[in-house]
Design an enzyme around this catalytic site. Structure first.
Site, PDB file in Angstrom:
ATOM      1  N   HIS A 152      52.893  14.170  71.817  1.00  9.23           N
ATOM      2  CA  HIS A 152      52.137  13.735  70.637  1.00  9.23           C
ATOM      3  C   HIS A 152      50.759  13.252  71.086  1.00  9.23           C
ATOM      4  O   HIS A 152      50.519  12.047  71.180  1.00  9.23           O
ATOM      5  CB  HIS A 152      52.886  12.623  69.907  1.00  9.23           C
ATOM      6  CG  HIS A 152      54.174  13.065  69.297  1.00  9.23           C
ATOM      7  ND1 HIS A 152      55.351  13.134  70.005  1.00  9.23           N
ATOM      8  CD2 HIS A 152      54.469  13.466  68.037  1.00  9.23           C
ATOM      9  CE1 HIS A 152      56.326  13.538  69.197  1.00  9.23           C
ATOM     10  NE2 HIS A 152      55.818  13.752  67.999  1.00  9.23           N
ATOM     11  N   GLU A 186      65.707  -6.923  53.116  1.00  9.71           N
ATOM     12  CA  GLU A 186      66.709  -6.910  54.179  1.00  9.71           C
ATOM     13  C   GLU A 186      66.249  -6.143  55.405  1.00  9.71           C
ATOM     14  O   GLU A 186      66.508  -6.558  56.543  1.00  9.71           O
ATOM     15  CB  GLU A 186      68.020  -6.294  53.659  1.00  9.71           C
ATOM     16  CG  GLU A 186      68.707  -7.084  52.569  1.00  9.71           C
ATOM     17  CD  GLU A 186      68.233  -6.712  51.169  1.00  9.71           C
ATOM     18  OE1 GLU A 186      68.807  -7.226  50.195  1.00  9.71           O
ATOM     19  OE2 GLU A 186      67.282  -5.905  51.053  1.00  9.71           O
ATOM     20  N   HIS A 227      48.896  16.937  65.840  1.00  9.62           N
ATOM     21  CA  HIS A 227      49.858  15.836  65.913  1.00  9.62           C
ATOM     22  C   HIS A 227      50.803  16.005  67.094  1.00  9.62           C
ATOM     23  O   HIS A 227      51.047  15.082  67.856  1.00  9.62           O
ATOM     24  CB  HIS A 227      50.665  15.753  64.614  1.00  9.62           C
ATOM     25  CG  HIS A 227      51.739  14.710  64.648  1.00  9.62           C
ATOM     26  ND1 HIS A 227      51.481  13.369  64.463  1.00  9.62           N
ATOM     27  CD2 HIS A 227      53.073  14.806  64.842  1.00  9.62           C
ATOM     28  CE1 HIS A 227      52.605  12.690  64.551  1.00  9.62           C
ATOM     29  NE2 HIS A 227      53.588  13.530  64.785  1.00  9.62           N
ATOM     30  N   HIS A 258      78.981  -3.230  45.446  1.00 10.84           N
ATOM     31  CA  HIS A 258      78.860  -4.323  46.406  1.00 10.84           C
ATOM     32  C   HIS A 258      80.026  -4.370  47.390  1.00 10.84           C
ATOM     33  O   HIS A 258      80.117  -5.310  48.181  1.00 10.84           O
ATOM     34  CB  HIS A 258      78.775  -5.658  45.664  1.00 10.84           C
ATOM     35  CG  HIS A 258      77.470  -5.913  44.987  1.00 10.84           C
ATOM     36  ND1 HIS A 258      76.876  -5.001  44.140  1.00 10.84           N
ATOM     37  CD2 HIS A 258      76.632  -6.985  45.026  1.00 10.84           C
ATOM     38  CE1 HIS A 258      75.733  -5.506  43.692  1.00 10.84           C
ATOM     39  NE2 HIS A 258      75.560  -6.698  44.219  1.00 10.84           N
TER      40      HIS A 258
END
Length: 692
Positions: A43, A433, A289, A497
């Site tokens: 890269h 989270e 790239h 959940h």
């Protein structure tokens, strides 16, 4: 908002070195092209485009010592767009890190096949993406956005230590965090979560450099992005600086970095316009790239009199040669400052040394705790254990994703870390989270043992955080994740959940310790394992509701064995293995099965991984019957390793009361007894099966 920056003085200083800076950039680009070409790929485009940025950072901005990569008060550098790893390897080499030799760099992109002369696999420290076991690399990066969140964690760590230990007469903690990001990273959700947290917390010791080359893997950025990035970042509480000549001006970037360092009250975002693959035949396109470069590309960057690859001119070698001496001087001055600090603030100095050495004591604390005689939900008693540890272990720094109260981990309002209370040890992450896990990795990476990060939310939502948890595991970072509401016993919130399959992900994930205690005694044991582990994360998986009956014979010390017998029977035919909420049903079922003429043992197995680490003889003594049947309200993929059958889930859960849910799916006492009786009476089978 900003401190004083003498831009005129900086301009004069830089103009005197403009010729040398430009030559250093040119030779860095040639060095990167050589690395791309050596093994046919890499890269390289972003690394080539960021060359002026790298020179500005490593020559003028960052405080570091190549002779001691682990110097505690160094500035930290994070390459969030980790595919540009060869840029970091090049800079470690140029700056004088002794381990980063040209021979090592020439292994970048190598197939690393077996060495025929020794029969051993070839190895390298120049991985395709940066990995943190290499000196000079702070965190493992590659999955985009993770490094941005890690950098926020590093900045919180430095800010927190400064809030605790710095005094008006001695600033012994001054690490600034520099993070480079590309177009991809700042599209990722985890990066946006972390950027928002950093702005809210006013982390003015954090500088994010945006390699704005307007190209992604598939094509131009404007195919997929039309937002005003600067306005977006400003709205999240950051100071924004634009650099329009990032392809060619080390001076402009250096001035921006000085301005960022002087900024007070906000983190800084430097939007640097660059060209991917600058000066090559694929410049400005997605083709730059990932790929190699032509002879003409190399020739354009070659310097007169230098014909070999991976080689610098004498002038550029001299340009970089002073970095080592400068770093040693910086560290020497810091050591002297700490020595004076020890006289002026002896108690704080002792505490600082404990943090530098990663020293803390948890064994006596946990040994002193008595499990209650009454039945408590494991999440409830876990809160008692956690608060005892927080009171006594200053290394612990914890945070929750807006479900702290549901985790029942206690009122931490007196310990909050925020812009006004940098010495606090409780972070309010909000409903983020993924960032919580990745930021905690940054905290753990700051210095081994200096911080023991703890996170908390529902087990189901660690699916959001799973990429961060995985990065912590492969990076050998000690983070403790506290997960509650971990089964169909969660009940009324329903199947959205109820994480019936999520245990399989974390139990299969290398290095992580997934521990599912069944009662208060095993909760203590889980913390013993998690805090005693070296260089690995843990998940402590907890139940929302208390058991219906008290479990006897559990043992905090045997948790570290992973599994152990709690009900023994002579001439047993069946061994039931269980953990967490379901162990209570396995124990009651064993009584009924034994009474019905099927002698049944019970094994508590809070951690499959820890059990598999035990000697084979021990494992055989625990699993010693014809029928070995697991009992757990999860999809039972992992139990097939050593069970003949499983009482388990093969569907999502249900929105109903917890007790009734276990009955609905046949994972209560009656269901276990019925299924085990049918299994024992049925025809023999050679392979594991799910009992219906």
């Amino acid at each position: 908002m900003n401190g004083h920056v003498d831009t005129a003085q900086i301009a004069r200083m830089l103009s005197a070195h403009e010729k040398e800076d430009n030559q250093a950039v040119k030779e860095l680009r040639k060095f990167v092209i050589d690395i791309c070409r050596q093994n046919g790929g890499g890269h390289g485009g972003s690394a080539i485009g960021m060359a002026p940025m790298a020179v500005a950072l490593w020559k003028y901005a960052m405080r570091y010592n190549p002779s001691d990569p682990e110097w505690f008060d160094r500035d930290r550098f994070v390459l969030s767009n980790g595919h540009a790893a060869m840029l970091q390897y090049s800079m470690l080499h140029l700056a004088g890190y002794p381990h980063m030799t040209v021979d090592e760099i020439k292994l970048y992109g190598s197939a690393k096949a077996v060495d025929l002369s020794t029969g051993e696999w070839k190895a390298t420290i120049c991985h395709a993406h940066p990995e943190n076991e290499v000196p000079g690399i702070e965190v493992t990066t590659g999955p985009l956005g993770q490094g941005v969140a890690n950098a926020v964690g590093l900045a919180i760590a430095s800010k927190n230590l400064a809030g605790i230990f710095n005094k008006p007469d001695a600033d012994v903690v001054g690490s600034h965090i520099y993070c480079v990001t590309g177009d991809g990273c700042i599209q990722e959700g985890v990066a946006n979560e972390a950027i928002a947290i950093a702005g809210h917390l006013a982390l003015d010791n954090l500088t994010l450099l945006y390699d704005n080359n307007q190209v992604t893997c598939d094509g131009p950025l404007d195919w997929i992005v039309s937002e005003d990035v600067d306005a977006k970042i400003r709205a999240m509480g950051w100071y924004v600086i634009d650099v329009l000549d990032g392809d060619s001006s080390v001076a402009s970037i250096t001035k921006a970095l000085a301005d960022a360092k002087a900024c007070k009250g906000k983190p800084t975002f430097i939007n640097i316009r660059t060209t991917i693959g600058y000066g090559t035949t694929t410049a400005g396109t997605y083709k730059s790239h990932h790929g190699t470069y032509t002879d003409d590309d190399a020739a354009k960057q070659a310097s007169e009199g230098v014909e070999a690859t991976h080689t610098l001119t004498e002038g550029t070698k001299k340009y970089w040669s002073e970095v080592v001496a400068r770093g040693e001087k910086l560290e020497g001055a810091w050591n002297e400052k700490v020595k004076n600090y020890s006289s002026a603030h002896p108690e704080l100095h002792e505490a600082l040394q404990n943090r530098l050495q990663g020293r803390y004591n948890f064994e006596e604390i946990l040994e002193s705790l008595k499990a209650p005689d009454t039945i408590k939900a494991t999440r409830e008693f876990n809160g008692v254990v956690f608060n005892k540890l927080m009171d006594n272990i200053p290394n612990m720094i914890a945070g929750g994703a807006d479900l702290w109260n549901s985790n029942q981990m206690g009122d931490q309002s007196s310990r909050v870390f925020d812009r006004d209370s940098p010495a606090g040890r409780f972070i309010r992450y909000g409903i983020r989270e993924h960032a919580m896990a990745a930021i905690s990795n940054g905290l753990a990476a700051y210095s081994p043992g200096c911080f023991v990060p703890v996170t908390a939310t529902f087990f189901m939502f660690y699916l959001y955080a799973a990429a961060g948890v995985r990065m912590g595991a492969l990076s050998d970072l000690k983070v403790i994740h506290v997960a509650t509401h971990d089964s169909i016993g969660e009940g009324q919130n329903g199947q959205t959940h109820q994480p019936v399959e999520l245990d399989s992900l974390f139990r299969a994930m290398p290095k992580i310790q997934y521990i599912r205690p069944s009662d208060s005694e095993e909760v203590i044991g889980a913390w013993m394992v998690a805090l005693g582990a070296e260089n690995k994360p843990s998940i402590i998986s907890l139940a929302r509701d208390p058991a219906l009956s008290l479990i006897t014979n559990t043992d905090r010390h045997k948790v570290r064995k992973g599994g152990y017998v709690i009900v023994e029977k002579e001439d047993a035919v069946v061994t039931l293995i269980s953990c967490g909420s379901e162990l209570q049903f396995a124990v009651e079922a064993s009584k009924q099965l034994t009474a019905a003429g099927i002698p049944t043992r019970v094994v508590s197995m809070p951690s499959i991984r820890l059990f598999e680490e035990q000697p084979e003889g021990y494992q055989d003594s625990v699993l010693s019957t014809k029928h070995i049947i697991s009992v757990e309200a999860y999809v039972s993929s992992m139990w097939a390793r050593f069970c003949t059958a499983s009482v388990a889930m093969d569907s999502f859960g249900y929105s109903g009361a917890g007790k009734e849910n276990f009955a609905r799916f046949g994972i209560d006492t009656d269901g276990i007894v019925r299924k085990v009786k049918a299994e024992v009476k049925g025809a023999a089978h050679r392979r594991w099966k799910l009992l219906k």
